[in-house]
Design a protein around this motif. Structure first.
Motif, PDB file in Angstrom:
ATOM      1  N   LEU A 172       1.134  -1.134   0.164  1.00 50.72           N
ATOM      2  CA  LEU A 172       0.422  -0.554   0.045  1.00 50.72           C
ATOM      3  C   LEU A 172       0.745   1.647  -0.169  1.00 50.72           C
ATOM      4  CD1 LEU A 172      -3.205   0.330  -0.094  1.00 50.72           C
ATOM      5  CD2 LEU A 172      -2.762   0.962   2.274  1.00 50.72           C
ATOM      6  N   ASN A 173       1.959   1.040   0.573  1.00 49.23           N
ATOM      7  CA  ASN A 173       2.699   2.141   1.071  1.00 49.23           C
ATOM      8  C   ASN A 173       3.085   2.822  -1.070  1.00 49.23           C
ATOM      9  OD1 ASN A 173       3.805   2.732   3.640  1.00 49.23           O
ATOM     10  ND2 ASN A 173       4.681   0.497   3.154  1.00 49.23           N
ATOM     11  N   ASP A 174       2.875   2.467  -2.242  1.00 46.37           N
ATOM     12  CA  ASP A 174       3.164   2.807  -3.249  1.00 46.37           C
ATOM     13  C   ASP A 174       2.270   3.787  -3.733  1.00 46.37           C
ATOM     14  OD1 ASP A 174       5.198   1.069  -4.054  1.00 46.37           O
ATOM     15  OD2 ASP A 174       3.793  -0.357  -4.827  1.00 46.37           O
ATOM     16  N   ALA A 175       1.149   4.130  -2.849  1.00 49.67           N
ATOM     17  CA  ALA A 175       0.316   4.501  -2.561  1.00 49.67           C
ATOM     18  C   ALA A 175       1.047   6.764  -2.514  1.00 49.67           C
ATOM     19  CB  ALA A 175      -1.043   5.437  -1.938  1.00 49.67           C
ATOM     20  N   LYS A 176       2.150   6.821  -2.616  1.00 50.40           N
ATOM     21  CA  LYS A 176       3.049   7.788  -2.161  1.00 50.40           C
ATOM     22  C   LYS A 176       3.609   8.312  -3.823  1.00 50.40           C
ATOM     23  CE  LYS A 176       7.549   5.900  -1.408  1.00 50.40           C
ATOM     24  NZ  LYS A 176       6.931   4.231  -0.792  1.00 50.40           N
ATOM     25  N   GLU A 177       3.025   7.008  -4.579  1.00 43.06           N
ATOM     26  CA  GLU A 177       3.344   7.273  -6.094  1.00 43.06           C
ATOM     27  C   GLU A 177       2.580   7.962  -7.435  1.00 43.06           C
ATOM     28  OE1 GLU A 177       6.874   7.204  -6.765  1.00 43.06           O
ATOM     29  OE2 GLU A 177       7.816   6.019  -4.669  1.00 43.06           O
TER      30      GLU A 177
END
Length: 284
Positions: free
Chosen positions: A77-82
């Motif tokens: 879910l940390n790919d949401a920062k991209e």
């Protein structure tokens, strides 16, 4: 703001459809789900759909390759920062959505819009789980996403005009027809559609006519492309029941009371096409 990259959460039928149209429109897309096997299934579904379009000569093989190259599966879910916008297409459950949006609020950059594909749940309540309610919005696609043109864009109580404009522009870029809707239970589509389906179920329950004949009346008499009971099986009877319960609770009006036969079918596990039986029986 300009949207260039998208995360779609949920690689099921709706999520993979949303990811497909975004990639076909040239957006970098992260397709997120809890397990890699779900992502693989979603990407396979997209590839199959695009291959059919190539065979029908609606797109070229180069279009297919370009779209697939823009898709990246992720369980992080940390790919949401991209990305510039997250479109959530997870399970239709308020607790799940609020928890998810609270986590996304901590991960995503300040400018990122958080959108939900919910078909009936209040946008304002989902937005309250974040510290950016002005950037939370509903983006309700119709099923199947690659085919259906309508997108309901639902403004919560705090949704800004800038957020609405950015999402409206995105919908146009996806070759969809956006409609502005305010935050009421069921929005427009399901507030009208689901009571019609529920009433059709009542006509079966009360012995007025058979499912086949009820569908025939609506197809031939009202020029509907699909009868309401066939459509209910396609949507999923559990989904129909959930939306009717949302309408009933949200408005407190018994005209939205789910038909007892709908409840019985759901309890029996007769959910429509996905289980092989609903108002009709289906073979694999």
């Amino acid at each position: 703001m300009e949207i260039k990259s998208v995360m779609v959460i949920g690689a099921g039928q709706m999520g993979s459809g949303i990811a497909q149209v975004c990639a076909m429109s040239g957006y970098k897309v992260y397709l997120n789900d809890l397990k890699q096997e779900f992502i693989d299934k979603g990407l396979s579904r997209i590839g199959s759909n695009l291959s059919k379009q190539v065979k029908k000569e609606r797109i070229s093989q180069q279009d297919l390759v370009a779209a697939m190259d823009l898709l990246q599966g992720t369980t992080d879910l940390n790919d949401a920062k991209e990305v510039d916008i997250v479109i959530e297409a997870a399970v239709e459950n308020m607790e799940v959505k609020c928890n998810l949006f609270s986590r996304l609020d901590e991960i995503a950059k300040d400018h990122t819009i958080l959108a939900t594909n919910t078909s009936s749940l209040p946008i304002t309540e989902i937005a309250a789980a974040t510290k950016r309610p002005g950037k939370v919005i509903g983006m309700h696609f119709m099923n199947p996403v690659p085919v259906m043109k309508l997108v309901e864009i639902i403004k919560g109580l705090a949704t800004t005009d800038e957020t609405f404009a950015a999402v409206e522009n995105l919908a146009h870029d996806l070759k969809k027809s956006p409609v502005e809707v305010n935050d009421f239970p069921g929005f427009v589509s399901n507030r009208i559609l689901m009571p019609m389906i529920n009433e059709a179920i009542y006509t079966v329950y009360e012995g007025v006519s058979s499912p086949e004949d009820i569908d025939q009346v609506m197809k031939l008499g009202m020029n509907h492309p699909m009868g309401p009971l066939t459509l209910a099986d396609f949507i999923g009877l559990d989904t129909c029941l959930y939306i009717m319960e949302t309408l009933h609770e949200g408005f407190g009006d018994d005209k939205y009371r789910p038909c007892p036969l709908l409840r019985k079918y759901v309890k029996a596990g007769w959910l429509g096409r996905k289980t092989g039986r609903g108002f009709y029986q289906y073979q694999d």
